[in-house]
Scaffold this motif. Structure first.
Motif, PDB file in Angstrom:
ATOM      1  N   UNK A 406      14.954 -31.502 -26.141  1.00 16.76           N
ATOM      2  CA  UNK A 406      15.063 -30.063 -26.432  1.00 16.76           C
ATOM      3  C   UNK A 406      14.754 -29.238 -25.189  1.00 16.76           C
ATOM      4  N   UNK A 407      15.090 -27.966 -25.266  1.00 20.66           N
ATOM      5  CA  UNK A 407      14.750 -27.056 -24.170  1.00 20.66           C
ATOM      6  C   UNK A 407      14.317 -25.709 -24.737  1.00 20.66           C
ATOM      7  N   UNK A 408      13.468 -25.034 -23.985  1.00 21.79           N
ATOM      8  CA  UNK A 408      12.943 -23.689 -24.213  1.00 21.79           C
ATOM      9  C   UNK A 408      11.856 -23.640 -25.289  1.00 21.79           C
ATOM     10  N   UNK A 409      12.067 -24.305 -26.434  1.00 19.41           N
ATOM     11  CA  UNK A 409      11.103 -24.191 -27.527  1.00 19.41           C
ATOM     12  C   UNK A 409      11.419 -22.968 -28.377  1.00 19.41           C
ATOM     13  N   UNK A 410      10.389 -22.372 -28.964  1.00 28.79           N
ATOM     14  CA  UNK A 410      10.588 -21.226 -29.835  1.00 28.79           C
ATOM     15  C   UNK A 410      10.549 -21.620 -31.300  1.00 28.79           C
ATOM     16  N   UNK A 432      13.166 -44.257 -31.356  1.00 23.18           N
ATOM     17  CA  UNK A 432      13.718 -43.066 -30.733  1.00 23.18           C
ATOM     18  C   UNK A 432      12.585 -42.190 -30.199  1.00 23.18           C
ATOM     19  N   UNK A 433      12.973 -41.179 -29.428  1.00 24.20           N
ATOM     20  CA  UNK A 433      11.962 -40.400 -28.722  1.00 24.20           C
ATOM     21  C   UNK A 433      12.403 -38.947 -28.597  1.00 24.20           C
ATOM     22  N   UNK A 434      11.407 -38.047 -28.541  1.00 20.11           N
ATOM     23  CA  UNK A 434      11.641 -36.612 -28.440  1.00 20.11           C
ATOM     24  C   UNK A 434      10.724 -36.048 -27.345  1.00 20.11           C
ATOM     25  N   UNK A 435      11.234 -35.106 -26.564  1.00 20.35           N
ATOM     26  CA  UNK A 435      10.408 -34.554 -25.492  1.00 20.35           C
ATOM     27  C   UNK A 435       9.473 -33.463 -26.016  1.00 20.35           C
ATOM     28  N   UNK A 436       8.818 -32.760 -25.112  1.00 23.83           N
ATOM     29  CA  UNK A 436       7.782 -31.804 -25.508  1.00 23.83           C
ATOM     30  C   UNK A 436       8.292 -30.368 -25.631  1.00 23.83           C
ATOM     31  N   UNK A 440       7.314 -29.284 -31.827  1.00 26.86           N
ATOM     32  CA  UNK A 440       6.370 -30.130 -32.555  1.00 26.86           C
ATOM     33  C   UNK A 440       6.574 -31.572 -32.129  1.00 26.86           C
ATOM     34  N   UNK A 441       5.554 -32.391 -32.352  1.00 31.52           N
ATOM     35  CA  UNK A 441       5.623 -33.835 -32.149  1.00 31.52           C
ATOM     36  C   UNK A 441       6.091 -34.235 -30.746  1.00 31.52           C
ATOM     37  N   UNK A 442       5.528 -33.668 -29.691  1.00 26.91           N
ATOM     38  CA  UNK A 442       5.951 -34.037 -28.331  1.00 26.91           C
ATOM     39  C   UNK A 442       5.525 -35.462 -27.988  1.00 26.91           C
ATOM     40  N   UNK A 443       6.416 -36.204 -27.342  1.00 29.09           N
ATOM     41  CA  UNK A 443       6.099 -37.571 -26.953  1.00 29.09           C
ATOM     42  C   UNK A 443       5.969 -37.752 -25.442  1.00 29.09           C
ATOM     43  N   UNK A 444       6.549 -36.833 -24.663  1.00 25.64           N
ATOM     44  CA  UNK A 444       6.354 -36.914 -23.216  1.00 25.64           C
ATOM     45  C   UNK A 444       6.508 -35.532 -22.598  1.00 25.64           C
ATOM     46  N   UNK A 445       5.823 -35.328 -21.470  1.00 24.90           N
ATOM     47  CA  UNK A 445       5.844 -34.053 -20.769  1.00 24.90           C
ATOM     48  C   UNK A 445       7.070 -33.983 -19.852  1.00 24.90           C
TER      49      UNK A 445
END
Length: 645
Positions: A406-410, A432-436, A440-445
């Motif tokens: 994902x990007x930006x957030x919000x 599977x994996x999701x970024x920060x 929610x639920x961030x797995x890596x910075x």
């Protein structure tokens, strides 16, 4: 510590807020005089400093101690049963003052297991080398005895350590340890999968409407992919985007007019995925929709603002993923997805706008009386549920992405999405994996065009372009301005030594062509990784320090790597810093062919000297990876010792 937002005078800033943690061993060879803290002049940075002292044991019964045990969410199927990884951290409590003497090292194989009535050890962890003041993390795989309820399991466990003869090591009567986290079928947080930890290197692809104008004013942090935003941000001649657009296309040409020029006439999915694989990447992440809201996949009736409904009328995600599955099956497939869309009026109508992104139609850059259309947008949509969440689901279920980037957030519905996505992937045997940046639920910075200068125990990934300033293709950048293969390799090596991954971006043209300077450089990276990748892939960081001058260190359970960013000269290579090399070990210069194997080495005091023929050195460009393989007992002996317990 990670939160989905932080407070500012105007309300909430929905960018992820993080407190990073760094720990290190302080050498006892000299007194600690001072600690220099990072620069804190940035207004959005706050530094909190604390020091914890762990006393060294000068007369331990055995030079190993257990620091902690942590349940992880990593799993694999062992003998037909799902097993979880418990991460056990072991340390050699002796001071670095005695580290030069191998008598104080752990230098023979030791197994690590777990005893508890609710689960059993399915696969032992193994430790082969721990020098004084060093710390190492070991995975022990466990399976539950019986069914795990929704509450899962947390509490104490008995951690056992034994030598290769099967003898257990005592810890002064203490072998029950509180384990943090919990083994749960529905964890509240998740670790990165083991495949992601091992992969180290991925390819990022920014490609969309912005690849048609393909322009940014060079240095200064201006991105070509943000062309539409900066074009509308300041309606003044001093704005480089505003002036360039006026001079090049004229005031009557809108950003959405570039949709018809996004032809993708030279796009070749097979060539792309094979290039990624030949570059040595283990995964790729394609921008499926950037902040301009134009998607590269079949968005069904959520919106028709996509390449499937407009312009080339093609589903590029399908084409690329199908090619990857057929031709490069070992290459993991990922998808970037923006959380907000700059000018989508559904975001504003739903109250989901924030900060600089209110979710309103763009006002024409040259005539404020003109409100620009949002080409392809459909009326009556709830932005979060019908567009953002729906697109996440499409990528997860229709395309089976393995990475949601994902990007930006919000504002988001990420938690709702994740509750179904992770079990769905697991049912197919996938992790599977999701970024920060999903909220929610961030797995890596995800530092951007920057990297950490020290080891981070939390997983992280630097992303940046092969272009020195921008992700998307920028026609202003000259061929000789792209980052050199050597610079890319040195960046990769440095990041990996500090527990990170490197996501390197390629920006194709609007026709889908990846230009030759980009191709040549990543193929050169792949050439080095082909012979020296054993010191990159599947490695972990060295607790006592990632770097020393021009050297970087990585390790696996049975090997230690010394990677020199400078070319060794005069037939020898000297390391005047403590490294875990002792009698019985063998040293190889990876890529040096026969001349680089079984190199002779010796200690002169505390100086390690490796004799390396210039014939071997000259076969390699950019970086020289010396791989130390530890000497220890036979595989049969180790398996017998493990089976005993």
């Amino acid at each position: 510590m990670i939160t989905p937002y932080h407070l500012v005078p105007s309300g909430k800033n929905h960018n992820v807020t993080q407190i990073y943690h760094w720990s290190t061993a302080v050498t006892s060879n000299s007194p600690l005089i001072s600690v220099t803290l990072p620069n804190s002049t940035w207004p959005n940075h706050l530094h909190i400093f604390a020091a914890s002292i762990v006393p060294c044991d000068l007369q331990p019964r055995f030079p190993i101690s257990i620091r902690r045990g942590i349940f992880t969410t990593q799993w694999e199927i062992i003998d037909g049963v799902k097993a979880w990884a418990v991460e056990v951290t072991l340390a050699n409590p002796l001071p670095s003052l005695v580290a030069a003497d191998p008598e104080y090292w752990i230098r023979t194989p030791h197994f690590v297991g777990i005893v508890n009535g609710k689960f059993k050890t399915a696969r032992l962890g193994w430790v082969y080398r721990v020098i004084p003041s060093d710390e190492i993390r070991v995975k022990v795989w466990v399976t539950p005895v019986g069914k795990i309820g929704e509450a899962g399991f947390s509490g104490t466990m008995k951690i056992v350590v034994g030598d290769q003869d099967g003898n257990l090591i005592g810890f002064g009567g203490q072998n029950e340890f509180e384990v943090t986290g919990a083994m749960s079928p529905s964890p509240s947080s998740r670790d990165t999968p083991e495949w992601w930890d091992d992969a180290k290197f991925g390819i990022f692809i920014h490609w969309g409407i912005y690849s048609v104008p393909a322009w940014a004013p060079g240095s200064g942090g201006w991105y070509a992919a943000w062309y539409n935003w900066w074009l509308h941000k300041w309606r003044e001649p001093w704005n480089g985007y505003w002036k360039h657009h006026l001079d090049t296309y004229g005031a009557d040409v809108l950003y959405d007019d570039f949709i018809n020029d996004f032809t993708a006439a030279e796009f070749n999915a097979s060539a792309w995925v094979n290039l990624f694989a030949d570059a040595g990447a283990k995964y790729f992440v394609l921008v499926t929709k950037h902040h301009d809201g134009f998607a590269l996949f079949d968005t069904k009736n959520s919106t028709h603002r996509s390449s499937y409904h407009l312009g080339p009328k093609r589903d590029f995600i399908r084409e690329l993923f199908d090619a990857a599955k057929a031709e490069t099956p070992g290459l993991k497939r990922g998808t970037y997805l923006t959380m907000p869309e700059w000018f989508n009026p559904d975001a504003g109508r739903g109250g989901y706008g924030f900060g600089d992104f209110p979710g309103e139609l763009a006002i024409n850059s040259y005539n404020e009386s003109i409100i620009e259309p949002y080409t392809g947008g459909l009326e009556g949509k709830d932005y979060l549920r019908d567009i953002q969440l729906e697109h996440m689901k499409m990528l997860a279920y229709n395309y089976e992405t393995e990475i949601i980037w994902c990007d930006i957030g919000g504002p988001n519905l990420t938690k709702e999405f994740a509750e179904d996505w992770y079990p769905f992937a697991e049912s197919q045997g996938r992790q599977v994996v999701m970024n920060n940046r999903c909220g929610d639920l961030p797995q890596f910075d995800t530092p951007e065009y920057s990297k950490f200068s020290s080891i981070q125990t939390v997983k992280w990934e630097t992303s940046e372009g092969i272009d020195p300033h921008t992700y998307g293709y920028n026609r202003v950048t000259r061929d000789d301005e792209y980052k050199s293969a050597e610079r890319l390799l040195h960046t990769l090596i440095d990041i990996v030594s500090k527990n990170g991954n490197y996501l390197l971006n390629l920006g194709p043209t609007g026709t889908g062509l990846i230009v030759k300077p980009m191709v040549d450089r990543v193929l050169e990276v792949g050439k080095w990784l082909k012979h020296s990748g054993d010191c990159i892939y599947g490695t972990r960081y060295f607790f006592l320090g990632a770097e020393y001058r021009s050297l970087r260190f990585t390790q696996t359970a049975r090997t230690f790597c010394i990677i020199s960013l400078d070319k060794p000269i005069n037939g020898s290579f000297n390391i005047d810093r403590l490294v875990p090399v002792t009698d019985g070990d063998t040293i190889t210069l990876l890529g040096g062919c026969h001349a680089g194997q079984n190199l002779t080495w010796r200690y002169e005091g505390q100086l390690l000297t490796i004799d390396v023929p210039e014939e071997a050195v000259d076969k390699i460009d950019h970086a020289w990876a010396f791989q130390v393989t530890y000497g220890f007992g036979s595989e049969e002996m180790l398996e017998h010792a493990g089976a005993t317990h």
